[in-house]
Scaffold this motif. Structure first.
Motif, PDB file in Angstrom:
ATOM      1  N   LYS A   1       0.819  -1.213   0.000  1.00 11.77           N
ATOM      2  CA  LYS A   1       0.000   0.000   0.000  1.00 11.77           C
ATOM      3  C   LYS A   1       0.855   1.266   0.000  1.00 11.77           C
ATOM      4  CE  LYS A   1      -0.735   0.197   5.062  1.00 11.77           C
ATOM      5  NZ  LYS A   1       0.186  -0.908   5.372  1.00 11.77           N
ATOM      6  N   GLU A   2       2.085   1.166   0.482  1.00  2.78           N
ATOM      7  CA  GLU A   2       2.944   2.346   0.529  1.00  2.78           C
ATOM      8  C   GLU A   2       3.523   2.709  -0.834  1.00  2.78           C
ATOM      9  OE1 GLU A   2       3.580  -0.441   2.213  1.00  2.78           O
ATOM     10  OE2 GLU A   2       3.172  -0.029   4.339  1.00  2.78           O
ATOM     11  N   CYS A   3       3.409   1.811  -1.809  1.00  3.63           N
ATOM     12  CA  CYS A   3       4.067   2.008  -3.096  1.00  3.63           C
ATOM     13  C   CYS A   3       3.107   2.604  -4.119  1.00  3.63           C
ATOM     14  CB  CYS A   3       4.628   0.676  -3.615  1.00  3.63           C
ATOM     15  SG  CYS A   3       5.930   0.015  -2.539  1.00  3.63           S
ATOM     16  N   SER A   4       3.613   3.491  -4.926  1.00  2.00           N
ATOM     17  CA  SER A   4       2.814   4.180  -5.937  1.00  2.00           C
ATOM     18  C   SER A   4       2.872   3.424  -7.260  1.00  2.00           C
ATOM     19  CB  SER A   4       3.349   5.601  -6.133  1.00  2.00           C
ATOM     20  OG  SER A   4       2.643   6.276  -7.151  1.00  2.00           O
ATOM     21  N   SER A   5       1.721   3.257  -7.875  1.00  2.00           N
ATOM     22  CA  SER A   5       1.656   2.578  -9.164  1.00  2.00           C
ATOM     23  C   SER A   5       2.394   3.382 -10.233  1.00  2.00           C
ATOM     24  CB  SER A   5       0.197   2.397  -9.586  1.00  2.00           C
ATOM     25  OG  SER A   5       0.122   1.914 -10.916  1.00  2.00           O
ATOM     26  N   GLN A   6       3.018   2.662 -11.160  1.00  2.00           N
ATOM     27  CA  GLN A   6       3.659   3.312 -12.299  1.00  2.00           C
ATOM     28  C   GLN A   6       2.688   3.526 -13.457  1.00  2.00           C
ATOM     29  OE1 GLN A   6       6.988   4.367 -11.995  1.00  2.00           O
ATOM     30  NE2 GLN A   6       6.427   3.770  -9.902  1.00  2.00           N
ATOM     31  N   GLU A   7       1.502   2.902 -13.377  1.00  2.00           N
ATOM     32  CA  GLU A   7       0.528   3.060 -14.460  1.00  2.00           C
ATOM     33  C   GLU A   7      -0.016   4.478 -14.506  1.00  2.00           C
ATOM     34  OE1 GLU A   7      -2.536   0.097 -15.243  1.00  2.00           O
ATOM     35  OE2 GLU A   7      -1.644  -1.155 -13.690  1.00  2.00           O
ATOM     36  N   SER A   8      -0.475   4.879 -15.688  1.00  2.00           N
ATOM     37  CA  SER A   8      -1.143   6.166 -15.835  1.00  2.00           C
ATOM     38  C   SER A   8      -2.535   6.093 -15.221  1.00  2.00           C
ATOM     39  CB  SER A   8      -1.241   6.533 -17.314  1.00  2.00           C
ATOM     40  OG  SER A   8       0.048   6.626 -17.891  1.00  2.00           O
ATOM     41  N   PHE A   9      -3.072   7.248 -14.845  1.00  2.00           N
ATOM     42  CA  PHE A   9      -4.439   7.287 -14.323  1.00  2.00           C
ATOM     43  C   PHE A   9      -5.427   7.046 -15.461  1.00  2.00           C
ATOM     44  CE2 PHE A   9      -2.268   9.923 -11.074  1.00  2.00           C
ATOM     45  CZ  PHE A   9      -2.654   9.224  -9.942  1.00  2.00           C
ATOM     46  N   TYR A  10      -6.421   6.186 -15.200  1.00  2.00           N
ATOM     47  CA  TYR A  10      -7.439   5.938 -16.215  1.00  2.00           C
ATOM     48  C   TYR A  10      -8.728   5.473 -15.580  1.00  2.00           C
ATOM     49  CZ  TYR A  10      -5.724   1.093 -15.626  1.00  2.00           C
ATOM     50  OH  TYR A  10      -5.326  -0.126 -15.116  1.00  2.00           O
ATOM     51  N   LYS A  11      -9.801   5.576 -16.355  1.00  2.00           N
ATOM     52  CA  LYS A  11     -11.077   4.967 -15.989  1.00  2.00           C
ATOM     53  C   LYS A  11     -11.149   3.602 -16.663  1.00  2.00           C
ATOM     54  CE  LYS A  11     -13.464   8.364 -17.688  1.00  2.00           C
ATOM     55  NZ  LYS A  11     -14.618   9.211 -18.096  1.00  2.00           N
ATOM     56  N   ARG A  12     -11.790   2.643 -15.995  1.00  2.00           N
ATOM     57  CA  ARG A  12     -11.816   1.268 -16.496  1.00  2.00           C
ATOM     58  C   ARG A  12     -13.240   0.731 -16.512  1.00  2.00           C
ATOM     59  NH1 ARG A  12     -12.055  -3.424 -13.577  1.00  2.00           N
ATOM     60  NH2 ARG A  12     -11.233  -5.324 -14.528  1.00  2.00           N
ATOM     61  N   ASP A  13     -13.611   0.115 -17.634  1.00  2.00           N
ATOM     62  CA  ASP A  13     -14.868  -0.622 -17.760  1.00  2.00           C
ATOM     63  C   ASP A  13     -14.533  -1.996 -18.336  1.00  2.00           C
ATOM     64  OD1 ASP A  13     -16.946   1.715 -17.405  1.00  2.00           O
ATOM     65  OD2 ASP A  13     -15.502   2.444 -18.873  1.00  2.00           O
ATOM     66  N   TYR A  14     -15.389  -2.978 -18.086  1.00  2.00           N
ATOM     67  CA  TYR A  14     -15.154  -4.285 -18.703  1.00  2.00           C
ATOM     68  C   TYR A  14     -16.439  -4.803 -19.333  1.00  2.00           C
ATOM     69  CZ  TYR A  14     -17.511  -7.027 -15.063  1.00  2.00           C
ATOM     70  OH  TYR A  14     -18.441  -7.580 -14.229  1.00  2.00           O
ATOM     71  N   PHE A  15     -16.263  -5.648 -20.356  1.00  2.00           N
ATOM     72  CA  PHE A  15     -17.380  -6.172 -21.125  1.00  2.00           C
ATOM     73  C   PHE A  15     -17.049  -7.591 -21.582  1.00  2.00           C
ATOM     74  CE2 PHE A  15     -16.902  -1.650 -21.750  1.00  2.00           C
ATOM     75  CZ  PHE A  15     -18.167  -1.151 -21.473  1.00  2.00           C
ATOM     76  N   TYR A  16     -18.089  -8.337 -21.961  1.00  2.22           N
ATOM     77  CA  TYR A  16     -17.912  -9.617 -22.645  1.00  2.22           C
ATOM     78  C   TYR A  16     -18.595  -9.505 -24.006  1.00  2.22           C
ATOM     79  CZ  TYR A  16     -15.866 -11.983 -18.672  1.00  2.22           C
ATOM     80  OH  TYR A  16     -15.001 -12.373 -17.674  1.00  2.22           O
ATOM     81  N   VAL A  17     -17.849  -9.838 -25.053  1.00  3.74           N
ATOM     82  CA  VAL A  17     -18.321  -9.642 -26.420  1.00  3.74           C
ATOM     83  C   VAL A  17     -18.332 -10.980 -27.145  1.00  3.74           C
ATOM     84  CG1 VAL A  17     -17.883  -8.476 -28.611  1.00  3.74           C
ATOM     85  CG2 VAL A  17     -17.401  -7.293 -26.455  1.00  3.74           C
ATOM     86  N   GLY A  18     -19.386 -11.210 -27.923  1.00  5.75           N
ATOM     87  CA  GLY A  18     -19.472 -12.431 -28.716  1.00  5.75           C
ATOM     88  C   GLY A  18     -19.950 -13.614 -27.905  1.00  5.75           C
ATOM     89  N   GLY A  19     -19.979 -14.771 -28.547  1.00  2.19           N
ATOM     90  CA  GLY A  19     -20.398 -15.992 -27.887  1.00  2.19           C
ATOM     91  C   GLY A  19     -21.852 -16.336 -28.132  1.00  2.19           C
ATOM     92  N   ASN A  20     -22.320 -17.374 -27.437  1.00  2.00           N
ATOM     93  CA  ASN A  20     -23.664 -17.879 -27.683  1.00  2.00           C
ATOM     94  C   ASN A  20     -24.097 -18.790 -26.537  1.00  2.00           C
ATOM     95  OD1 ASN A  20     -21.495 -19.555 -29.327  1.00  2.00           O
ATOM     96  ND2 ASN A  20     -23.082 -21.009 -28.666  1.00  2.00           N
ATOM     97  N   TYR A  21     -25.417 -18.998 -26.424  1.00  2.18           N
ATOM     98  CA  TYR A  21     -25.929 -19.996 -25.483  1.00  2.18           C
ATOM     99  C   TYR A  21     -25.680 -21.394 -26.033  1.00  2.18           C
ATOM    100  CZ  TYR A  21     -28.395 -16.606 -22.560  1.00  2.18           C
ATOM    101  OH  TYR A  21     -28.707 -15.593 -21.698  1.00  2.18           O
TER     102      TYR A  21
END
Length: 389
Positions: free
Chosen positions: A29-49
């Motif tokens: 927790k004391e360490c700072s991420s090297q990644e850039s700041f961003y907003k994140r969303d996730y999705f599932y695309v394609g497929g079928n029943y």
């Protein structure tokens, strides 16, 4: 009291200064991420029943997992970037490196792109597509990873291996960066035919939602943008391929000091395990005549090419294609096979050998190595040459 992002970062950075934040220690927790700041969303695309007899119910199969990353600085590039790994590691491999440095997702976010990260069907967070074949196969072993990816110079399977200098560590079991990479090497599906079929569909479904877009792919992950180019070429602005895992009509796994070891018959359609749109039309792989070209040596592999009559790939040819190869990678010994085959099939292919542009010492996982941002800049320059900005 309200805190600005810069103040929060300063406070975290102050705490991190007194803490070892190398490699996996960055999880503290004391360490700072090297990644850039961003907003994140996730999705599932394609497929079928699909009805599952054991469960007496329909289940959803063949879905592709997609993360959407939007930089806090905004999006000002008109075409998004879609990132494909080989599946090992999962798409998470684009976020940061095994030793905790900033990854390619951050690079393209910083440069104003909308970024999408994919986990292919049948692996990672992608929907499983062949439950009957479980358990899934292991993607790699310590020996393969050391010999082919992180420390090929130790066994010297090809002369160029001695130029490898960019892995962030010694590249062997027990080294923190190596162990971090191996932990991320997840099982992959055994059903490559079904995976190619489902990725062709899911990939074009994604591009129909977000396209046109540029794809950036690594190793065997380069197969899927190729299939998408065949299926929906107008939705791709360009295919960027980091050492594609395709050897025409063959598979090459690991490294060996014996040139023939590790090469097996594969990809009966030349570049794929499933049908692809040749002209004249090919209805069965036996209609593709082949010939072996070149003497097979450790420094320069022989290739299987088409013999007359030559079948072209007109849809794939509609999408600009670039291939990048590291100067110390096993691929420097055989990526010419991929370039020559594509050119033979009418696909105008740009080949950037990183050593020729002053970027030296890279093996197969170039996007994770110490000079990964230099290589990302080469990709960015190529994109600019296509769209003219």
């Amino acid at each position: 009291m309200r805190f600005s992002l810069s103040l929060v970062a300063a406070l975290v950075g102050s705490a991190a200064a007194a803490t070892n934040c190398d490699g996996l220690n960055q999880i503290k927790k004391e360490c700072s991420s090297q990644e850039s700041f961003y907003k994140r969303d996730y999705f599932y695309v394609g497929g079928n029943y699909q009805y599952n007899t054991a469960l007496s119910s329909d289940i959803w199969v063949n879905a592709m997992y997609v993360e959407k990353l939007t930089g806090l600085g905004g999006v000002w590039r008109p075409y998004p970037i879609v990132l494909f790994t080989a599946g090992v590691p999962s798409g998470a491999g684009w976020l940061n490196t095994p030793d905790g440095r900033k990854g390619w997702a951050s690079y393209f976010l910083d440069n104003g792109y909308q970024v999408y990260i994919v986990d292919q069907t049948g692996m990672g967070r992608g929907g499983q597509n062949d439950i009957a074949s479980w358990p899934l196969k292991l993607a790699t072993t310590v020996k393969i990873t050391e010999n082919a990816y992180t420390a090929p110079e130790l066994i010297n399977p090809y002369p160029q291996s001695q130029n490898h200098t960019q892995w962030p560590g010694n590249g062997t079991q027990g080294d923190p960066a190596f162990d971090a990479l191996v932990k991320s090497m997840i099982p992959i599906t055994t059903n490559v035919v079904l995976q190619e079929t489902t990725m062709r569909a899911a990939g074009c479904a994604l591009l129909n939602l977000i396209g046109p877009a540029f794809t950036i792919s690594h190793s065997i992950g380069s197969t899927y943008p190729l299939l998408m180019s065949d299926e929906c070429p107008t939705l791709l602005k360009g295919n960027i391929n980091l050492e594609p895992g395709n050897i025409p009509f063959q598979s090459y796994v690991g490294n060996s000091t014996v040139p023939a070891v590790g090469r097996t018959t594969s990809r009966p359609w030349g570049l794929t395990n499933t049908p692809i749109g040749y002209s004249p039309t090919v209805t069965t792989p036996s209609e593709i005549n082949t010939v072996t070209v070149g003497n097979d040596t450790a420094a320069l592999r022989s290739c299987i090419m088409q013999a007359s009559p030559i079948h072209t790939l007109p849809n794939v040819a509609k999408v600009p294609y670039v291939l990048l190869t590291g100067s110390a990678s096993p691929h420097i010994t055989y990526d010419h096979c991929m370039v020559n085959y594509l050119n033979q099939a009418g696909v105008s292919t740009t080949w950037i050998k990183l050593g020729d542009v002053g970027i030296k010492g890279n093996a197969h996982f170039m996007f994770l190595e110490k000079n990964n941002m230099e290589i990302a800049a080469v990709v960015s320059k190529w994109i600019s040459s296509i769209v003219g900005w």
